[in-house]
Design an enzyme around this catalytic site. Structure first.
Site, short mmCIF file in Angstrom:
data_model
loop_
_atom_site.label_atom_id
_atom_site.label_comp_id
_atom_site.label_asym_id
_atom_site.label_seq_id
_atom_site.Cartn_x
_atom_site.Cartn_y
_atom_site.Cartn_z
N ASP A 38 0.86 -1.18 0.16
CA ASP A 38 0.00 -0.23 0.09
C ASP A 38 0.96 1.37 0.26
O ASP A 38 1.60 1.61 1.02
CB ASP A 38 -1.02 0.04 1.22
CG ASP A 38 -2.01 1.11 1.10
OD1 ASP A 38 -2.22 1.73 0.28
OD2 ASP A 38 -2.86 0.86 2.10
N CYS A 78 -5.75 4.19 -4.03
CA CYS A 78 -6.20 3.02 -3.44
C CYS A 78 -7.41 2.08 -4.14
O CYS A 78 -7.23 1.39 -4.63
CB CYS A 78 -6.11 3.09 -1.97
SG CYS A 78 -6.67 1.53 -1.24
N LYS A 131 -5.57 -5.77 3.60
CA LYS A 131 -6.66 -4.64 3.23
C LYS A 131 -7.55 -4.92 2.21
O LYS A 131 -7.25 -5.28 1.00
CB LYS A 131 -5.54 -3.31 2.93
CG LYS A 131 -6.57 -2.11 2.62
CD LYS A 131 -5.60 -0.90 2.38
CE LYS A 131 -6.18 0.18 1.72
NZ LYS A 131 -5.26 1.33 1.37
N HIS A 133 -10.63 -2.66 1.11
CA HIS A 133 -10.91 -1.27 0.64
C HIS A 133 -11.89 -1.39 -0.50
O HIS A 133 -11.80 -0.24 -1.36
CB HIS A 133 -9.76 -0.32 0.56
CG HIS A 133 -9.90 0.91 0.83
ND1 HIS A 133 -8.93 1.82 1.27
CD2 HIS A 133 -10.96 1.81 1.06
CE1 HIS A 133 -9.52 2.96 1.42
NE2 HIS A 133 -10.71 2.99 1.38
N HIS A 215 1.86 2.51 3.85
CA HIS A 215 0.86 3.77 4.00
C HIS A 215 1.08 4.31 5.28
O HIS A 215 1.13 3.66 6.48
CB HIS A 215 -0.66 3.09 3.81
CG HIS A 215 -1.80 4.13 3.79
ND1 HIS A 215 -2.09 5.19 4.76
CD2 HIS A 215 -2.60 4.31 2.68
CE1 HIS A 215 -3.02 5.96 4.20
NE2 HIS A 215 -3.33 5.64 2.89
N ASN A 268 -0.34 1.76 -5.85
CA ASN A 268 -0.19 3.13 -6.38
C ASN A 268 1.23 3.59 -5.87
O ASN A 268 1.79 2.96 -5.08
CB ASN A 268 -1.08 4.15 -6.15
CG ASN A 268 -1.77 3.96 -4.62
OD1 ASN A 268 -2.91 3.87 -4.17
ND2 ASN A 268 -0.57 4.61 -3.79
#
Length: 455
Positions: A38, A78, A131, A133, A215, A268
């Site tokens: 992340d 994200c 994660k 999301h 992150h 990303n």
């Protein structure tokens, strides 16, 4: 020479994945482990030029596999990036092309979308650890409704509150929750993934290890705190590197090393910390490469030759068709995919199957990349998205000579500029009907709150 290499690698892949004539039963399809970081930047990894943080295990992964130098995440944020990666479609097609899903957001990945996990069924055991999301309300939640047999993780980024750990299993409506211990979060994700691999060693499996690091804010596990010159961000990257090493060792111990495709990448580019590797802008930064170009490594000894660096353009939307091809599974019927099968890129360094890759900022087409050229349609300036066309200026970059996108060569190559502008205009026209007619309500409230803070 290139054609002979492709043919030779194709034969090797067939030998590795298909049954011998004398065998009565088909050979087992390859296992697949996708490690998705992340906000990890291109320049945070040694194999991609990083200097500040030692990443010996990730570098070894690249030395024993293939590194794609011109790989693009499906989006510069994200939620849309993860939607594109799992479905093989530009995120705008999924309804998740605008910003990220917030705590009070009702949006989610529609059940009509076919994820990698669903596409690999019924042959594969599937799980997601980390994660998600992609929606935590209604039918989008939990991930076991999208083809995953198991889920252990968090619903969104670990900087969002309230946050809990959740666990779900297909066939059960029960979703268990437990408190979050931030410094051990990545360790817990990995340990659940390793246990799933051990439990399913006798059958093909697909595991997405969706780490929520690096992150912000960083929460390095105690043994890694203060171990790098790059602050807590570097400490967390060092922790990620150690998990890659543990995974490689465990696959070898289980005798699964040669029949497991391991892919390492990021959703990303870096946010407020981390290195974009010399590329322009960062996460969320319009159409420039710093928000999209991220590390990508694929390793499968005996099938993917080691030590190769390939500049063929590729994207996260390619993973679904590629995994299906390597698994011997059909492409999901009735689904309009934007991704392409890049198996030959991985095993033979073949040219990209893409004529172009379209880059979105939220739901706006802002750039187009071909193998040589990059065309930018708009850039941020003082809080505004500035369309270059309104200024009578074109941004055409030679991706081979100027990967940092520092110098427009539109006047030097007017024909290329005209062709690339036509590509951009065509992509804008194609995707315009898919845009939301209004921004999601949660972002209306957020914008109003920010305006109030400025007052």
């Amino acid at each position: 020479m290139r054609r002979r290499e492709v043919l030779k690698a194709s034969a090797a892949l067939a030998a590795a994945l298909l049954p011998a004539a004398s065998e009565a039963a088909p050979a087992r399809p390859p296992n697949i482990v996708l490690i998705l970081c992340d906000d990890l930047g291109y320049g945070d990894v040694g194999a991609f030029g990083g200097k500040m943080i030692r990443t010996p295990n990730i570098d070894r992964l690249a030395a024993e596999g293939v590194a794609l130098t011109d790989y693009y995440a499906p989006a510069n944020l994200c939620t849309p990036s993860r939607a594109g990666l799992l479905t093989g479609r530009y995120p705008i097609r999924t309804g998740l092309g605008y910003e990220v899903i917030m705590q009070n957001d009702d949006r989610g990945l529609p059940l009509s979308e076919v994820t990698i996990a669903r596409a690999l069924k019924p042959d594969y055991a599937t799980a997601l650890f980390g994660k998600w999301h992609l929606g935590h309300r209604g039918e989008a939640w939990p991930p076991t409704r999208h083809g995953f047999d198991r889920f252990f993780g968090i619903p969104y980024s670990h900087d969002m509150a309230p946050l809990s750990l959740f666990e779900a299993q297909v066939g059960s409506d029960e979703v268990k929750s437990s408190p979050v211990d931030y410094p051990t979060l990545q360790q817990q994700f990995y340990e659940h993934a390793e246990r799933f691999i051990e439990d399913n060693r006798e059958r093909p499996f697909f595991v997405e290890l969706a780490l929520s690091a690096p992150h912000l804010p960083e929460h390095p596990h105690a043994p890694f705190k203060g171990t790098t010159p790059a602050g807590t961000y570097g400490d967390v990257v060092a922790e990620i590197d150690s998990l890659v090493g543990r995974l490689m060792a465990r696959l070898k111990d289980l005798g699964l090393e040669r029949n497991t495709l391991v892919v390492f990448t990021s959703d990303n580019g870096p946010w407020f910390e981390g290195s974009a590797g010399g590329f322009r802008e960062r996460k969320g930064g319009g159409g420039f490469d710093g928000g999209y170009r991220v590390p990508f490594i694929a390793r499968m000894p005996g099938t993917i030759p080691g030590g190769r660096r390939v500049d063929s353009i590729a994207s996260g939307i390619d993973l679904l068709p590629t995994f299906c091809a390597m698994a011997g599974r059909p492409i999901p019927p009735g689904v309009e995919l934007d991704g392409k099968d890049i198996t030959q890129v991985l095993v033979a360094g073949a040219p990209s199957p893409h004529d172009q890759i379209v880059l979105f900022d939220n739901e706006n087409v802002v750039g187009v990349r071909t193998q040589r050229w990059k065309y930018i349609g708009a850039a941020y300036y003082r809080g505004l998205m500035m369309p270059m066309a309104l200024m009578g200026y074109q941004e055409l970059y030679d991706a081979r000579a100027d990967p940092a996108e520092s110098y427009s060569v539109a006047e030097t190559y007017p024909d290329a500029a005209a062709e690339m502008k036509a590509r951009l205009d065509k992509a804008k026209a194609e995707f315009a009907p898919l845009k939301h007619k209004d921004i999601p309500p949660v972002f209306k409230a957020l914008h109003q709150a920010l305006e109030h803070m400025e007052d």
